[in-house]
Design an enzyme around this catalytic site. Structure first.
Site, mmCIF file in Angstrom:
data_model
loop_
_atom_site.group_PDB
_atom_site.id
_atom_site.type_symbol
_atom_site.label_atom_id
_atom_site.label_comp_id
_atom_site.label_asym_id
_atom_site.label_seq_id
_atom_site.Cartn_x
_atom_site.Cartn_y
_atom_site.Cartn_z
ATOM 1 N N LYS A 142 -6.253 6.095 -15.913
ATOM 2 C CA LYS A 142 -4.815 5.835 -15.963
ATOM 3 C C LYS A 142 -4.000 7.115 -16.121
ATOM 4 C CE LYS A 142 -5.092 1.101 -17.758
ATOM 5 N NZ LYS A 142 -6.560 0.999 -17.794
ATOM 6 N N GLU A 167 1.710 4.135 -24.296
ATOM 7 C CA GLU A 167 2.720 3.870 -23.276
ATOM 8 C C GLU A 167 3.833 3.040 -23.894
ATOM 9 O OE1 GLU A 167 1.519 3.117 -18.948
ATOM 10 O OE2 GLU A 167 2.104 1.128 -19.642
ATOM 11 N N HIS A 225 -3.591 -10.814 -20.890
ATOM 12 C CA HIS A 225 -3.556 -9.773 -19.849
ATOM 13 C C HIS A 225 -4.328 -10.170 -18.595
ATOM 14 C CE1 HIS A 225 -1.746 -7.335 -22.958
ATOM 15 N NE2 HIS A 225 -2.823 -7.441 -23.711
ATOM 16 N N ARG A 266 -9.517 -1.494 -4.810
ATOM 17 C CA ARG A 266 -10.367 -2.533 -4.220
ATOM 18 C C ARG A 266 -9.481 -3.658 -3.724
ATOM 19 N NH1 ARG A 266 -9.568 -6.222 -8.177
ATOM 20 N NH2 ARG A 266 -9.377 -5.425 -10.298
#
Length: 311
Positions: free
Chosen positions: A124, A208, A243, A300
């Protein structure tokens, strides 16, 4: 630079199972390409085995997941079946750069992004840096997370609460913790790090900024080996539990033409920046004021791709 010489594919191995394997085989059949299935002992009666032109037992004596993750066994079957290419589907080996490299070393085309792109976008931190250089807006964040408590707390104050702790590698919500205030920080770090190590064998975290009442919008992209990139519009996947996406909707409701153009343009720019090949999904957070932020890119085909196929 001249475009690479197209490589004729007459036979592929689908290194996956179930729904995605069947879909890939159907598409290959429509293109006149023969298919090879692999199956674990537990899947010997599974439908994907019988939809292929040939099928081979993989990972004999191993559990159902371990069987499909055996790179050596998959490549041995690919060589024995004399395939030209391998399609990994999603999950399993699809985002494993070592597998993509092993395919190349065996002289077999890996239908997907390069190992280099996987490694950059699988992290990330490096993915954020890449997106930022490409001009895509990114969420305020700090990485890597300092190992000492005081340093982590100082970085958290810079970003501001509430914030999200995220594992640098991987996805699926693992190694992710919402932190409402300083009192929760130490416990959240230990918990997120433990889960990140367990899931991805890497305990590095980043902080974040957390925005409330956001929407989760993702853009489907496809890129070829000559540098051509297209987007196939967006999917709204804001309805989630732990999530994990529950409902996907396309086109995204309430997204106006200007927002859609800005988001899809940013998705293509991020894809170009890493010299990408194959299918990918660029994910954004959309705030209530219409501002959006790059989150990550999945290297992907996704489970949600049938939603895009319908539009």
């Amino acid at each position: 630079m001249s475009a690479p010489t197209p490589r004729k594919i007459s036979k592929i191995l689908v290194a996956n199972r179930s729904e995605i394997a069947i879909r890939v085989m159907r598409a290959a059949s429509e293109l006149g390409i023969r298919t090879v299935a692999i199956y674990s002992q537990e899947d010997r009666f599974a439908l994907h085995r019988f939809k292929a032109d040939e099928s081979y037992l993989v990972g004999e004596g191993r559990g159902p997941v371990e069987a499909y993750l055996s790179i050596d066994d998959v490549l041995r079957i690919a060589r024995d079946a004399k395939v030209d290419a391998i399609h990994p589907g999603y999950g399993l080996l699809s985002e494993n750069p070592d597998f993509a490299e092993a395919c190349a070393q065996a002289g077999i085309l890996f239908i997907g992004p390069t190992p280099e792109a996987m490694r950059v976008l699988g992290n990330k931190v490096s993915a954020r840096t890449l997106a930022e250089k490409a001009g895509a807006p990114v969420m305020p964040a700090t990485a890597p997370l300092p190992r000492d408590v005081e340093g982590a707390q100082a970085r958290a104050r810079e970003v501001g609460y509430p914030l999200m702790l995220k594992a640098s590698w991987g996805g699926g919500g693992r190694g992710m913790r919402l932190v409402e205030g300083p009192a929760e920080m130490d416990t959240a770090i230990e918990s997120a790090k433990r889960e990140a190590v367990s899931s991805f064998d890497d305990g590095h975290l980043l902080i974040e900024k957390y925005l409330t009442a956001t929407r989760h919008i993702e853009v489907q992209v496809f890129a070829d080996r000559s540098g051509n990139i297209v987007h196939l519009f967006e999917r709204d996947c804001s309805v989630q539990r732990r999530h994990q996406k529950i409902i996907e909707e396309a086109p995204a409701p309430g997204l106006d033409d200007d927002q859609r153009h800005a988001m899809t343009t940013a998705a293509i720019a991020a894809t170009q920046a890493v010299t990408y090949e194959g299918a990918g999904t660029v994910e954004f957070l959309l705030a209530q004021d219409g501002e959006f932020f790059f989150m990550e890119m999945n290297t992907r085909l996704q489970v949600e791709h049938p939603v895009t196929e319908l539009i």
